[in-house]
Design a protein around this motif. Structure first.
Motif, PDB file in Angstrom:
ATOM      1  N   HIS A  12      54.543   3.401  23.425  1.00 50.40           N
ATOM      2  CA  HIS A  12      55.502   2.955  24.436  1.00 50.40           C
ATOM      3  C   HIS A  12      54.845   3.562  25.812  1.00 50.40           C
ATOM      4  CE1 HIS A  12      59.438   2.586  26.260  1.00 50.40           C
ATOM      5  NE2 HIS A  12      58.948   1.599  26.648  1.00 50.40           N
ATOM      6  N   MET A  13      54.519   2.875  26.770  1.00 48.52           N
ATOM      7  CA  MET A  13      54.094   3.362  27.982  1.00 48.52           C
ATOM      8  C   MET A  13      54.854   2.700  29.176  1.00 48.52           C
ATOM      9  SD  MET A  13      52.779   5.684  29.376  1.00 48.52           S
ATOM     10  CE  MET A  13      51.965   6.526  27.910  1.00 48.52           C
ATOM     11  N   PRO A  14      56.082   2.822  29.688  1.00 49.66           N
ATOM     12  CA  PRO A  14      56.896   2.231  30.545  1.00 49.66           C
ATOM     13  C   PRO A  14      56.454   2.425  31.802  1.00 49.66           C
ATOM     14  CG  PRO A  14      58.184   4.106  29.666  1.00 49.66           C
ATOM     15  CD  PRO A  14      56.814   4.139  28.795  1.00 49.66           C
ATOM     16  N   GLY A  15      57.362   1.628  32.806  1.00 45.84           N
ATOM     17  CA  GLY A  15      56.928   2.182  34.409  1.00 45.84           C
ATOM     18  C   GLY A  15      56.686   0.739  35.029  1.00 45.84           C
ATOM     19  N   HIS A  16      55.535   0.065  34.572  1.00 47.14           N
ATOM     20  CA  HIS A  16      55.103  -1.154  35.149  1.00 47.14           C
ATOM     21  C   HIS A  16      56.141  -2.212  34.588  1.00 47.14           C
ATOM     22  CE1 HIS A  16      52.630  -4.436  36.697  1.00 47.14           C
ATOM     23  NE2 HIS A  16      52.389  -4.693  35.184  1.00 47.14           N
ATOM     24  N   ALA A  17      56.271  -2.186  33.203  1.00 49.16           N
ATOM     25  CA  ALA A  17      57.213  -2.938  32.611  1.00 49.16           C
ATOM     26  C   ALA A  17      57.982  -2.065  31.495  1.00 49.16           C
ATOM     27  CB  ALA A  17      56.507  -3.806  31.746  1.00 49.16           C
ATOM     28  N   ALA A  18      59.276  -2.411  31.475  1.00 44.58           N
ATOM     29  CA  ALA A  18      60.147  -1.526  30.699  1.00 44.58           C
ATOM     30  C   ALA A  18      59.765  -1.429  29.230  1.00 44.58           C
ATOM     31  CB  ALA A  18      61.702  -2.136  30.330  1.00 44.58           C
ATOM     32  N   GLY A  19      58.796  -2.383  28.591  1.00 46.93           N
ATOM     33  CA  GLY A  19      58.318  -2.447  27.237  1.00 46.93           C
ATOM     34  C   GLY A  19      57.030  -2.428  27.245  1.00 46.93           C
ATOM     35  N   GLY A  20      56.406  -1.751  28.203  1.00 43.49           N
ATOM     36  CA  GLY A  20      54.902  -1.625  28.451  1.00 43.49           C
ATOM     37  C   GLY A  20      54.369  -0.953  27.172  1.00 43.49           C
ATOM     38  N   PHE A  37      59.831  -6.360  40.927  1.00 41.28           N
ATOM     39  CA  PHE A  37      59.672  -7.073  39.570  1.00 41.28           C
ATOM     40  C   PHE A  37      61.245  -6.684  39.134  1.00 41.28           C
ATOM     41  CE2 PHE A  37      55.324  -5.131  39.296  1.00 41.28           C
ATOM     42  CZ  PHE A  37      54.783  -6.267  38.980  1.00 41.28           C
ATOM     43  N   PRO A  38      61.990  -7.806  38.937  1.00 41.06           N
ATOM     44  CA  PRO A  38      63.373  -7.945  38.531  1.00 41.06           C
ATOM     45  C   PRO A  38      63.542  -6.889  37.152  1.00 41.06           C
ATOM     46  CG  PRO A  38      62.629  -9.961  38.905  1.00 41.06           C
ATOM     47  CD  PRO A  38      61.514  -9.377  38.996  1.00 41.06           C
ATOM     48  N   ALA A  39      64.801  -6.199  37.163  1.00 43.17           N
ATOM     49  CA  ALA A  39      65.113  -5.173  36.284  1.00 43.17           C
ATOM     50  C   ALA A  39      66.402  -5.380  35.441  1.00 43.17           C
ATOM     51  CB  ALA A  39      64.741  -3.765  36.525  1.00 43.17           C
ATOM     52  N   PRO A  40      66.584  -6.719  35.046  1.00 46.44           N
ATOM     53  CA  PRO A  40      67.944  -6.816  34.420  1.00 46.44           C
ATOM     54  C   PRO A  40      67.928  -6.312  32.947  1.00 46.44           C
ATOM     55  CG  PRO A  40      66.609  -8.951  34.230  1.00 46.44           C
ATOM     56  CD  PRO A  40      65.688  -7.909  34.868  1.00 46.44           C
ATOM     57  N   HIS A  41      67.062  -5.650  32.328  1.00 44.41           N
ATOM     58  CA  HIS A  41      67.189  -5.270  31.038  1.00 44.41           C
ATOM     59  C   HIS A  41      66.296  -3.785  31.033  1.00 44.41           C
ATOM     60  CE1 HIS A  41      67.872  -9.198  29.494  1.00 44.41           C
ATOM     61  NE2 HIS A  41      66.831  -9.731  30.103  1.00 44.41           N
ATOM     62  N   TYR A  42      67.129  -2.822  30.708  1.00 46.16           N
ATOM     63  CA  TYR A  42      66.454  -1.395  30.430  1.00 46.16           C
ATOM     64  C   TYR A  42      65.702  -1.032  31.879  1.00 46.16           C
ATOM     65  CZ  TYR A  42      66.800  -2.778  25.481  1.00 46.16           C
ATOM     66  OH  TYR A  42      67.042  -3.135  24.202  1.00 46.16           O
ATOM     67  N   PRO A  43      66.601  -0.993  32.855  1.00 43.06           N
ATOM     68  CA  PRO A  43      65.855  -0.670  34.212  1.00 43.06           C
ATOM     69  C   PRO A  43      65.496   0.838  34.207  1.00 43.06           C
ATOM     70  CG  PRO A  43      68.372  -0.896  34.542  1.00 43.06           C
ATOM     71  CD  PRO A  43      67.923  -1.478  32.996  1.00 43.06           C
ATOM     72  N   GLU A  44      65.917   1.655  33.606  1.00 39.51           N
ATOM     73  CA  GLU A  44      65.539   2.946  33.495  1.00 39.51           C
ATOM     74  C   GLU A  44      64.390   3.135  32.884  1.00 39.51           C
ATOM     75  OE1 GLU A  44      67.905   1.490  31.410  1.00 39.51           O
ATOM     76  OE2 GLU A  44      67.939   2.444  29.401  1.00 39.51           O
ATOM     77  N   TYR A  45      63.778   2.362  32.434  1.00 40.81           N
ATOM     78  CA  TYR A  45      62.382   2.363  31.956  1.00 40.81           C
ATOM     79  C   TYR A  45      61.161   1.701  32.985  1.00 40.81           C
ATOM     80  CZ  TYR A  45      63.797   4.170  27.469  1.00 40.81           C
ATOM     81  OH  TYR A  45      64.544   4.810  26.502  1.00 40.81           O
ATOM     82  N   MET A  46      61.777   1.357  34.124  1.00 44.41           N
ATOM     83  CA  MET A  46      60.914   0.681  35.092  1.00 44.41           C
ATOM     84  C   MET A  46      60.823   1.578  36.289  1.00 44.41           C
ATOM     85  SD  MET A  46      61.996  -3.430  34.456  1.00 44.41           S
ATOM     86  CE  MET A  46      60.866  -3.938  35.745  1.00 44.41           C
ATOM     87  N   THR A  47      60.545   2.875  35.783  1.00 45.62           N
ATOM     88  CA  THR A  47      60.542   3.798  36.955  1.00 45.62           C
ATOM     89  C   THR A  47      59.209   4.821  36.714  1.00 45.62           C
ATOM     90  OG1 THR A  47      61.697   5.612  35.912  1.00 45.62           O
ATOM     91  CG2 THR A  47      63.201   3.894  37.178  1.00 45.62           C
ATOM     92  N   VAL A  48      58.674   5.377  37.947  1.00 43.81           N
ATOM     93  CA  VAL A  48      57.767   6.349  37.979  1.00 43.81           C
ATOM     94  C   VAL A  48      58.254   7.489  37.009  1.00 43.81           C
ATOM     95  CG1 VAL A  48      56.462   8.332  39.367  1.00 43.81           C
ATOM     96  CG2 VAL A  48      56.974   5.698  40.297  1.00 43.81           C
ATOM     97  N   THR A  49      59.557   8.174  37.133  1.00 41.61           N
ATOM     98  CA  THR A  49      59.805   8.991  36.165  1.00 41.61           C
ATOM     99  C   THR A  49      59.619   8.686  34.664  1.00 41.61           C
ATOM    100  OG1 THR A  49      61.292   9.871  37.785  1.00 41.61           O
ATOM    101  CG2 THR A  49      61.688  10.788  35.635  1.00 41.61           C
ATOM    102  N   ALA A  50      59.989   7.574  34.187  1.00 41.96           N
ATOM    103  CA  ALA A  50      59.854   7.074  32.690  1.00 41.96           C
ATOM    104  C   ALA A  50      58.548   7.038  32.276  1.00 41.96           C
ATOM    105  CB  ALA A  50      60.564   5.782  32.547  1.00 41.96           C
TER     106      ALA A  50
END
Ligand SMILES: [Zn+2]
Length: 302
Positions: free
Chosen positions: A175-183, A211-224
């Motif tokens: 799992h490598m999130p950021g660009h997409a929640a489920g990257g 990039f809209p973030a309706p699901h798992y937005p906490e995984y669409m961040t630089v920190t994640a």
């Protein structure tokens, strides 16, 4: 010249030279160029040229002793399934690095696709809505656009998911999130090839509020993204080379450590950035570059 501009110039040179490098094509899907990996006999890289700046997408086909694995399916223009069947007679699983339409829209041809559980709702939404990303231009025939199929079975991957392609030949989903929640990146343990999608690549990783973030937005961040790279880093000695979803192939594993440093720099000082004028989009304005790593980001996605 800024370091990121040098990197982009190298990417442009690489892209322009691709069609002149030894490759195969197949009448079943004339849109894809097939490149044999020079070091790994069982790996081929399939290039769909989007015909506009930065839109060429890589898919990767790994052939094991018993099974094959296709990573990503590009835009869904052309008969990709028929092409894959000319390249391997092994049963072929299909897995996605993320749900974005330049990687997933060909999945409907295969009946079943593996996708990370945090991207599965996005993939379902995009198939249901019929919204798709199509490449610009008139180089493809409209009748070759493949339907998105609502009956597509989605196998949800989570941490530790592995596909077995033969005796002792395992490909692991990371799992490598950021660009997409489920990257998701895929590590082939038998060769050290890391198929890194749009998470870690030679062009900028995009972490943007467009990039809209309706699901798992906490995984669409630089920190994640930073946290996931940090978790992966102790295993970096298992990686020989990176094969991403766009740009150059065969990048060295040091790109991963540069990317961690780049994330740390953004988190420490999000207001210190360079102006990213490679594209016209005013929403893609901020770039941070550390070593070989580049991220284009929105401040709200730190
Ligand atoms: Zn992409």
């Amino acid at each position: 010249m800024s370091q990121w501009k040098e990197h982009m110039a190298e990417n442009d040179v690489y892209a322009a030279a691709l069609a002149g490098k030894p490759h195969e094509t197949c009448p079943a899907d004339p849109y894809v160029l097939v490149f044999q990996n020079p070091e790994i006999p069982g790996v081929r890289h399939l290039f769909f040229d989007g015909h506009s700046k930065g839109t060429g997408t890589w898919m990767h086909l790994i052939e094991g002793e018993d099974r094959a694995l296709l990573i990503d399916t590009a835009f869904g223009v052309g008969d990709l399934k028929a092409l894959v069947e000319t390249l391997t007679d092994k049963p072929c699983d299909v897995a996605l690095t993320h749900f974005h339409g330049d990687h997933s829209a060909g999945a409907g041809q295969f009946g079943k696709v593996y996708c990370h559980k945090y991207d599965a709702p996005y993939l379902r939404d995009s198939i249901r809505s019929g919204h798709r990303l199509l490449p610009a231009g008139d180089f493809y025939r409209p009748e070759d656009v493949q339907p998105l199929d609502e009956s597509l079975e989605i196998g949800e991957m989570e941490e530790g998911f592995r596909l077995v392609l033969g005796p002792g030949h395992e490909v692991e989903a990371i799992h490598m999130p950021g660009h997409a929640a489920g990257g998701t990146m895929f590590l082939d343990h038998s060769t050290g090839a890391l198929f890194s999608g749009d998470a870690i690549l030679s062009t900028p990783t995009l972490i943007l509020d467009r990039f809209p973030a309706p699901h798992y937005p906490e995984y669409m961040t630089v920190t994640a993204f930073r946290n996931a790279i940090r978790d992966f880093l102790p295993r970096l000695d298992q990686v020989k080379a990176l094969y991403p979803g766009h740009g150059r192939l065969g990048m060295g594993p040091e790109l991963v450590t540069d990317m961690l440093a780049c994330c740390e720099a953004m988190i420490a000082a999000p207001e210190e950035f360079e102006e990213y004028d490679y594209v016209d989009d005013p929403a893609q304005r901020r770039i941070k570059c550390v070593g070989q790593a580049m991220v284009v980001y929105s401040p709200s996605r730190i």
